[in-house]
Design a protein around this motif. Structure first.
Motif, PDB file in Angstrom:
ATOM      1  N   GLU A  11      21.373  -4.358   0.222  1.00  0.00           N
ATOM      2  CA  GLU A  11      20.613  -5.488  -0.319  1.00  0.00           C
ATOM      3  C   GLU A  11      21.525  -6.632  -0.698  1.00  0.00           C
ATOM      4  O   GLU A  11      21.198  -7.807  -0.475  1.00  0.00           O
ATOM      5  CB  GLU A  11      19.782  -5.032  -1.514  1.00  0.00           C
ATOM      6  CG  GLU A  11      18.646  -4.091  -1.117  1.00  0.00           C
ATOM      7  CD  GLU A  11      17.658  -3.874  -2.253  1.00  0.00           C
ATOM      8  OE1 GLU A  11      17.354  -4.861  -2.948  1.00  0.00           O
ATOM      9  OE2 GLU A  11      17.217  -2.734  -2.443  1.00  0.00           O
ATOM     10  N   LYS A  12      22.702  -6.329  -1.283  1.00  0.00           N
ATOM     11  CA  LYS A  12      23.656  -7.391  -1.626  1.00  0.00           C
ATOM     12  C   LYS A  12      24.110  -8.118  -0.371  1.00  0.00           C
ATOM     13  O   LYS A  12      24.227  -9.342  -0.352  1.00  0.00           O
ATOM     14  CB  LYS A  12      24.870  -6.788  -2.349  1.00  0.00           C
ATOM     15  CG  LYS A  12      24.557  -6.208  -3.731  1.00  0.00           C
ATOM     16  CD  LYS A  12      25.818  -5.606  -4.339  1.00  0.00           C
ATOM     17  CE  LYS A  12      25.530  -4.956  -5.698  1.00  0.00           C
ATOM     18  NZ  LYS A  12      26.732  -4.280  -6.252  1.00  0.00           N
ATOM     19  N   HIS A  13      24.375  -7.348   0.686  1.00  0.00           N
ATOM     20  CA  HIS A  13      24.860  -7.932   1.944  1.00  0.00           C
ATOM     21  C   HIS A  13      23.809  -8.852   2.556  1.00  0.00           C
ATOM     22  O   HIS A  13      24.114  -9.962   3.012  1.00  0.00           O
ATOM     23  CB  HIS A  13      25.211  -6.802   2.920  1.00  0.00           C
ATOM     24  CG  HIS A  13      25.699  -7.293   4.252  1.00  0.00           C
ATOM     25  ND1 HIS A  13      26.982  -7.723   4.479  1.00  0.00           N
ATOM     26  CD2 HIS A  13      25.053  -7.427   5.454  1.00  0.00           C
ATOM     27  CE1 HIS A  13      27.115  -8.104   5.743  1.00  0.00           C
ATOM     28  NE2 HIS A  13      25.954  -7.921   6.359  1.00  0.00           N
ATOM     29  N   LEU A  14      22.553  -8.386   2.562  1.00  0.00           N
ATOM     30  CA  LEU A  14      21.487  -9.167   3.203  1.00  0.00           C
ATOM     31  C   LEU A  14      21.125 -10.415   2.415  1.00  0.00           C
ATOM     32  O   LEU A  14      20.531 -11.343   2.959  1.00  0.00           O
ATOM     33  CB  LEU A  14      20.251  -8.289   3.401  1.00  0.00           C
ATOM     34  CG  LEU A  14      20.413  -7.127   4.397  1.00  0.00           C
ATOM     35  CD1 LEU A  14      19.163  -6.267   4.422  1.00  0.00           C
ATOM     36  CD2 LEU A  14      20.729  -7.635   5.797  1.00  0.00           C
ATOM     37  N   LYS A  74     -11.385  -6.266  14.482  1.00  0.00           N
ATOM     38  CA  LYS A  74     -12.648  -5.940  13.809  1.00  0.00           C
ATOM     39  C   LYS A  74     -12.437  -5.393  12.403  1.00  0.00           C
ATOM     40  O   LYS A  74     -13.412  -5.110  11.699  1.00  0.00           O
ATOM     41  CB  LYS A  74     -13.420  -4.922  14.650  1.00  0.00           C
ATOM     42  CG  LYS A  74     -13.755  -5.424  16.058  1.00  0.00           C
ATOM     43  CD  LYS A  74     -14.362  -4.325  16.912  1.00  0.00           C
ATOM     44  CE  LYS A  74     -14.585  -4.811  18.346  1.00  0.00           C
ATOM     45  NZ  LYS A  74     -15.093  -3.743  19.225  1.00  0.00           N
ATOM     46  N   LEU A  75     -11.172  -5.204  11.995  1.00  0.00           N
ATOM     47  CA  LEU A  75     -10.910  -4.669  10.658  1.00  0.00           C
ATOM     48  C   LEU A  75     -11.327  -5.687   9.598  1.00  0.00           C
ATOM     49  O   LEU A  75     -11.129  -6.893   9.754  1.00  0.00           O
ATOM     50  CB  LEU A  75      -9.419  -4.352  10.497  1.00  0.00           C
ATOM     51  CG  LEU A  75      -8.883  -3.132  11.269  1.00  0.00           C
ATOM     52  CD1 LEU A  75      -7.379  -3.030  11.089  1.00  0.00           C
ATOM     53  CD2 LEU A  75      -9.557  -1.853  10.810  1.00  0.00           C
ATOM     54  N   ASN A  76     -11.873  -5.176   8.505  1.00  0.00           N
ATOM     55  CA  ASN A  76     -12.257  -6.070   7.401  1.00  0.00           C
ATOM     56  C   ASN A  76     -11.509  -5.726   6.120  1.00  0.00           C
ATOM     57  O   ASN A  76     -11.971  -5.995   5.025  1.00  0.00           O
ATOM     58  CB  ASN A  76     -13.772  -6.016   7.164  1.00  0.00           C
ATOM     59  CG  ASN A  76     -14.252  -4.590   6.913  1.00  0.00           C
ATOM     60  OD1 ASN A  76     -13.437  -3.670   6.768  1.00  0.00           O
ATOM     61  ND2 ASN A  76     -15.558  -4.411   6.865  1.00  0.00           N
ATOM     62  N   LYS A  77     -10.346  -5.076   6.264  1.00  0.00           N
ATOM     63  CA  LYS A  77      -9.532  -4.757   5.094  1.00  0.00           C
ATOM     64  C   LYS A  77      -8.111  -5.250   5.326  1.00  0.00           C
ATOM     65  O   LYS A  77      -7.661  -5.383   6.472  1.00  0.00           O
ATOM     66  CB  LYS A  77      -9.523  -3.249   4.837  1.00  0.00           C
ATOM     67  CG  LYS A  77      -8.784  -2.438   5.904  1.00  0.00           C
ATOM     68  CD  LYS A  77      -8.624  -0.986   5.497  1.00  0.00           C
ATOM     69  CE  LYS A  77      -7.759  -0.220   6.505  1.00  0.00           C
ATOM     70  NZ  LYS A  77      -7.553   1.176   6.097  1.00  0.00           N
ATOM     71  N   ASP A  78      -7.426  -5.533   4.216  1.00  0.00           N
ATOM     72  CA  ASP A  78      -6.044  -5.983   4.319  1.00  0.00           C
ATOM     73  C   ASP A  78      -5.139  -4.805   4.657  1.00  0.00           C
ATOM     74  O   ASP A  78      -5.427  -3.654   4.301  1.00  0.00           O
ATOM     75  CB  ASP A  78      -5.597  -6.609   2.992  1.00  0.00           C
ATOM     76  CG  ASP A  78      -6.398  -7.857   2.665  1.00  0.00           C
ATOM     77  OD1 ASP A  78      -6.901  -8.487   3.613  1.00  0.00           O
ATOM     78  OD2 ASP A  78      -6.525  -8.180   1.474  1.00  0.00           O
ATOM     79  N   LEU A  79      -4.032  -5.100   5.334  1.00  0.00           N
ATOM     80  CA  LEU A  79      -3.051  -4.069   5.675  1.00  0.00           C
ATOM     81  C   LEU A  79      -1.761  -4.321   4.913  1.00  0.00           C
ATOM     82  O   LEU A  79      -1.562  -5.378   4.312  1.00  0.00           O
ATOM     83  CB  LEU A  79      -2.788  -4.074   7.182  1.00  0.00           C
ATOM     84  CG  LEU A  79      -3.991  -3.768   8.075  1.00  0.00           C
ATOM     85  CD1 LEU A  79      -3.582  -3.807   9.540  1.00  0.00           C
ATOM     86  CD2 LEU A  79      -4.591  -2.410   7.737  1.00  0.00           C
ATOM     87  N   TYR A  80      -0.872  -3.317   4.943  1.00  0.00           N
ATOM     88  CA  TYR A  80       0.418  -3.435   4.275  1.00  0.00           C
ATOM     89  C   TYR A  80       1.505  -3.025   5.254  1.00  0.00           C
ATOM     90  O   TYR A  80       1.335  -2.071   6.021  1.00  0.00           O
ATOM     91  CB  TYR A  80       0.479  -2.527   3.038  1.00  0.00           C
ATOM     92  CG  TYR A  80      -0.424  -2.968   1.916  1.00  0.00           C
ATOM     93  CD1 TYR A  80       0.077  -3.705   0.853  1.00  0.00           C
ATOM     94  CD2 TYR A  80      -1.780  -2.654   1.922  1.00  0.00           C
ATOM     95  CE1 TYR A  80      -0.750  -4.130  -0.168  1.00  0.00           C
ATOM     96  CE2 TYR A  80      -2.612  -3.074   0.907  1.00  0.00           C
ATOM     97  CZ  TYR A  80      -2.103  -3.810  -0.138  1.00  0.00           C
ATOM     98  OH  TYR A  80      -2.913  -4.228  -1.149  1.00  0.00           O
ATOM     99  N   VAL A  81       2.617  -3.756   5.221  1.00  0.00           N
ATOM    100  CA  VAL A  81       3.757  -3.403   6.059  1.00  0.00           C
ATOM    101  C   VAL A  81       4.903  -3.010   5.135  1.00  0.00           C
ATOM    102  O   VAL A  81       5.049  -3.544   4.035  1.00  0.00           O
ATOM    103  CB  VAL A  81       4.163  -4.571   6.985  1.00  0.00           C
ATOM    104  CG1 VAL A  81       4.706  -5.750   6.208  1.00  0.00           C
ATOM    105  CG2 VAL A  81       5.152  -4.120   8.048  1.00  0.00           C
ATOM    106  N   HIS A  82       5.695  -2.051   5.591  1.00  0.00           N
ATOM    107  CA  HIS A  82       6.756  -1.505   4.745  1.00  0.00           C
ATOM    108  C   HIS A  82       7.770  -2.578   4.355  1.00  0.00           C
ATOM    109  O   HIS A  82       8.154  -3.420   5.160  1.00  0.00           O
ATOM    110  CB  HIS A  82       7.483  -0.373   5.478  1.00  0.00           C
ATOM    111  CG  HIS A  82       6.740   0.919   5.436  1.00  0.00           C
ATOM    112  ND1 HIS A  82       6.398   1.538   4.258  1.00  0.00           N
ATOM    113  CD2 HIS A  82       6.283   1.726   6.428  1.00  0.00           C
ATOM    114  CE1 HIS A  82       5.756   2.674   4.532  1.00  0.00           C
ATOM    115  NE2 HIS A  82       5.671   2.804   5.844  1.00  0.00           N
ATOM    116  N   THR A  83       8.187  -2.514   3.099  1.00  0.00           N
ATOM    117  CA  THR A  83       9.278  -3.337   2.588  1.00  0.00           C
ATOM    118  C   THR A  83      10.461  -2.419   2.299  1.00  0.00           C
ATOM    119  O   THR A  83      10.369  -1.193   2.449  1.00  0.00           O
ATOM    120  CB  THR A  83       8.860  -4.048   1.300  1.00  0.00           C
ATOM    121  OG1 THR A  83       8.555  -3.048   0.314  1.00  0.00           O
ATOM    122  CG2 THR A  83       7.650  -4.937   1.522  1.00  0.00           C
ATOM    123  N   MET A  84      11.559  -3.001   1.874  1.00  0.00           N
ATOM    124  CA  MET A  84      12.736  -2.191   1.535  1.00  0.00           C
ATOM    125  C   MET A  84      12.403  -1.225   0.399  1.00  0.00           C
ATOM    126  O   MET A  84      12.860  -0.072   0.376  1.00  0.00           O
ATOM    127  CB  MET A  84      13.906  -3.107   1.152  1.00  0.00           C
ATOM    128  CG  MET A  84      14.374  -3.993   2.303  1.00  0.00           C
ATOM    129  SD  MET A  84      15.765  -5.054   1.892  1.00  0.00           S
ATOM    130  CE  MET A  84      17.101  -3.876   1.934  1.00  0.00           C
TER     131      MET A  84
END
Length: 907
Positions: free
Chosen positions: A35-38, A207-217
């Protein structure tokens, strides 16, 4: 020390030392290091490089005790490495544009499969069979990301891809490249097989009517916790980066808007309504749409700019706080929204004004530099406009100095964290400004001393005779600069961008003059060739003679005796062709030094061609040079045979190959001849090859050509000539000659004869008719008898006969000096004619043929056709009592109409 080395030393000595690059294994040892590097402004290694390193280490095979290759072990080290790669991708927000640009298909395939695995997608399960609505949000998003990449990759694979150019070829590197190529092909095969399923998955996502989540660190860290401590699946399913349904559905929109900037298909009102709807949703608290709003607004703004409308208030509001990502996206949209080769001047002017105004409205010099140094700005902005931008930058910061000469002043620009090696290399590939190329190379050499920057692009190719000298330059910066300037100059010359080629060559000449007389002469030679090309493509096209100093320089090059200077054969070819094209026959026949005739085969060939052209008006017995030219060409077209005696004592032919006794190879001869443009020279060489083609024993139909009588009538050893190669050369030469002048009737007749000899009768008629048309104002005048000779007419008759156009045969029989009644009557007896038959009777002027037609139709009981023939006979102008002038005029009028009708049919 060279000037380049001094510049580099001054620059690198004033720049702080670059910290050592962080190694991949350090991230294994220290958990918080990634994380420090990025978070660094310009991390080294870059994020995408880290992904490659982590996955490369995690996929290394192992070896058992018998030293047999085993799959990578599933141990903690490898699991952590894969997790680190996923965390870097999460830091990049799973941006496929970034990942696809920098990662190969196998690496990205491995990364996304690891994402599927860690997102609890059961291996081997078809994605199309899974209900996205019931899956955990991160699981569904992982499936969507993979299938979106799959479709993008399939589409991208259909376009030609420029392969990266390695350094000098090494066996291990080539093997690795081959393995990666095979692996990529296997992955693409699987993706294409699953393409229909991937499309269904993406359609279901709409056709989805719900929010999605994508992986974070953070969510990936949660999943990495040992089982039993935290329920990673439950935690990560409702955590992570939230992807609103609207944002997901707005992704296929930006691409459409960018493409529409080229086609102007979508109504402006529709594009504005889409943006308004997005703004409304963003103002309702949906922060995820802020970035989408900017991108759609940028697309709309560029469309407005191209069509000459004012920039919207929304764009100015969204661009109040510019950052690198926004500027990168804006430049990408601008570049993809204008086709510089086809765009009109007003379109280019609108785009140039927009880029200039954006620069002038920025306060951060780093961002100004990003835009002003972009290839689009360099192409569109005039010199004075670019100077204005420089002056504005100077007013804002006295440290900035972009004057033309002092290269070290480039380092006075504040170092931009956003400009890394990859971006500089990209600018290096695009730039054709010698000063800019020099700047970039100094900057790159200041960043690293390990790279050979002449290998950055596989378009930078030099002839081996040049590269062997240039790559021997000891100073790395000077070597890269000389190589790239010359390679870019040669490329510009190839694509006929002569102005940029001249600038690049001039800069290279100035550079090499300081340290290498050999390379200086090389550059002078290349600049001579460039000046020849420039004249031939410019004023030479209209017939204007070249300036006398250019002719003198060409002579000087031909007479130069510097054996240690590397030279390209093409320069010799072009110089001799130049002298022939501009009829410098006196020099070639009388003034050329004797040593040149022995040492330069192209000069020898040029002398023989020039002398043959000069002797044409003379008597046949004085044409000694024609015989000499014939013998030279015959030798070039000869083959040498190798024989082998078998055990039974018989001798058999085992190999035939091009003879090495000629002054040059046939391919070199053809290459040289295709540089000629002078009509008489082309006619002479065509005539020679036609005669050589005709002396073959098994020739049924000769090809005709002008001046064919000046050549010898036979060859002592027919078996030594490669007649197949001669036939190919004749076809190539006549095709080239007609590309120079498609209205030369002699060359058109040759082309027609070639088609006739190869049984392509419709094509033969096309060229016979074209030959007559070009010398008779499309048959409004009489075709000269030396064009439509009896032989040509007889061949036209045979073509029509074999095409079953028998009425056309009968009409053409009238064109002969002695009308061929036998052939005409025989053709009219045919009843399966494929032409217009009685519609052609108006084109017959010979009363005997018309009378025969009347008799024939009466005999067959064809009353209507008989009446047409009788009507044609009854025309007063065909009355035999008319004066000869009237009869000739009637015949000429019918010839004209018939040939014009034939032309419409066969053209």
């Amino acid at each position: 020390m060279s000037a380049e080395a001094a510049d580099r030393e001054a620059a690198t000595s004033s720049r702080p030392c670059t910290p050592p690059q962080t190694s991949w294994f350090e991230f294994l040892l220290q958990e918080s290091l990634l994380e420090k590097h990025l978070r660094k402004p310009c991390p080294d290694p870059a994020p995408v490089q880290l992904i490659v390193q982590f996955l490369e280490q995690a996929s290394k095979p192992s070896f058992n005790e018998q030293n047999q290759v085993q799959p990578p072990p599933d141990n903690k080290r490898n699991r952590v490495l894969k997790l680190l790669a996923l965390k870097v991708a999460a830091h990049l927000k799973w941006d496929l544009d970034i990942l696809e640009k920098s990662l190969s298909v196998p690496v990205l395939n491995m990364l996304l499969n690891e994402l599927l695995c860690i997102s609890k997608v059961p291996p081997g399960t078809k994605h199309v069979d899974m209900d996205l609505a019931t899956l955990p949000p991160t699981t569904a998003m992982a499936i969507l990301l993979y299938n979106r990449w799959a479709i993008r990759t399939i589409v991208q694979s259909s376009f030609p891809v420029k392969q990266a150019k390695p350094g000098p070829p090494q066996l291990s590197v080539m093997n690795q490249m081959q393995q990666e190529k095979e692996l990529t092909e296997n992955i693409l095969k699987v993706l294409k097989e699953q393409a229909s399923d991937s499309i269904l998955v993406l359609e279901a996502a709409l056709k989805l009517n719900k929010d999605l989540y994508v992986h974070t660190m953070r969510t990936l860290d949660l999943l990495a916790v040992e089982p039993g401590m935290v329920n990673g699946e439950t935690e990560s399913s409702t955590a992570g980066l939230k992807i609103k349904t609207e944002e997901m559905q707005c992704q296929e929109v930006i691409k459409i808007f960018v493409e529409d900037n080229l086609t102007f298909s979508l109504p402006v009102q529709f594009r504005q309504s889409v943006l308004r709807e997005l703004f409304q949703k963003a103002q309702q608290g949906n922060e995820a749409l802020d970035e989408i709003c900017f991108k759609v607004c940028a697309c709309n703004t560029v469309r407005d700019v191209l069509e000459g409308r004012t920039i919207s208030v929304q764009f100015n509001q969204l661009f109040l706080r510019p950052n690198k990502e926004k500027i990168d996206f804006l430049l990408e949209v601008c570049s993809r929204s204008i086709n510089l080769e086809k765009a009109s001047d007003p379109l280019k002017g609108n785009m140039a004004a927009f880029l200039k105004n954006v620069c002038l409205g920025l306060e951060d010099l780093q961002y100004v530099f990003m835009i002003s140094s972009h290839e689009l700005s360099i192409t569109l902005l005039k010199d004075e406009e670019r100077q204005l931008l420089v002056d504005q930058m100077r007013k804002r910061s006295p440290r900035v100095n972009l004057c033309i000469k002092p290269v070290t002043s480039f380092y006075d620009i504040p170092a931009s964290a956003s400009v890394n090696i990859g971006q500089l290399e990209h600018q290096l590939i695009l730039s054709v400004d010698p000063w800019r190329i020099r700047q970039i190379l100094i900057e790159l050499h200041g960043m690293t001393s390990e790279r050979e920057f002449w290998t950055v692009s596989n378009k930078w190719e030099l002839p081996l005779v040049y590269s062997s000298v240039i790559l021997g330059i000891k100073d790395n910066l000077t070597r890269d600069l000389v190589y790239i300037l010359m390679a870019k100059g040669l490329h510009c010359s190839t694509v006929k961008d002569f102005s940029h080629a001249k600038q690049l060559f001039a800069a290279c000449l100035e550079l090499v003059t300081e340290f290498s007389p050999k390379l200086r002469q090389v550059m002078l030679n290349e600049m001579l060739l460039l000046d020849i090309y420039t004249h031939e493509a410019g004023t030479g096209q209209s017939g204007e003679r070249p300036p006398s100093d250019l002719i003198s320089r060409v002579r000087g090059y031909l007479e130069m005796r510097l054996p240690d200077i590397p030279f390209r054969q093409v320069i010799s070819e072009e110089c001799v062709a130049f002298m022939l094209n501009w009829r410098e026959n006196e020099y070639l026949t009388l003034q050329v030094p004797a040593f040149l005739l022995q040492s330069n085969p192209f000069v020898k060939l040029g002398q023989l061609l020039a002398a043959t052209c000069k002797e044409l008006p003379g008597p046949k017995e004085s044409r000694r040079t024609a015989k000499d030219l014939w013998e030279v060409v015959v030798q070039i077209c000869s083959v040498s045979s190798q024989h082998k005696r078998g055990n039974d004592g018989r001798v058999s032919l085992i190999k035939q190959r091009e003879s090495t006794l000629g002054i040059m190879y046939r391919s070199e001869l053809l290459s040289f001849l295709k540089r000629l443009r002078e009509p008489l020279v082309l006619t002479i060489i065509l005539s020679l090859f036609v005669k050589l083609h005709n002396v073959r024993e098994d020739i049924v139909n000769d090809i005709t050509a002008e001046h064919i009588s000046i050549w010898p009538s036979s060859i002592p050893n027919l078996q030594s000539v490669d007649f197949e190669a001669v036939a190919i050369t004749v076809k190539e030469l006549v095709r080239y000659a007609l590309s120079i002048n498609p209205n030369n009737h002699s060359w058109l007749i040759i082309q027609a004869d070639i088609y006739f000899a190869t049984n392509q009768y419709s094509a033969a008629l096309h060229y016979y008719l074209q030959a007559g048309a070009v010398c008779s104002d499309f048959f409004n005048k009489a075709v000269p008898p030396d064009v439509y000779t009896d032989q040509v007419i007889k061949r036209m008759i045979k073509c029509c006969s074999l095409l079953n156009c028998h009425t056309q045969v009968a009409i053409l029989c009238q064109f002969l000096r002695e009308i061929d009644y036998k052939t005409a009557f025989k053709s009219l007896q045919e009843q399966n004619s494929h032409d217009a038959m009685d519609s052609y009777y108006d084109y017959i002027w010979d009363v005997t043929i018309l009378e025969y037609l009347t008799y024939l139709h009466h005999k067959r009981g064809e009353t209507d056709k008989r009446q047409i023939a009788i009507k044609a006979i009854g025309q007063t102008e065909l009355n035999a009592s008319n004066p000869e002038e009237v009869l000739q005029l009637a015949a000429q009028r019918r010839k004209k109409k018939f040939l014009q009708a034939m032309a419409k049919l066969y053209f």
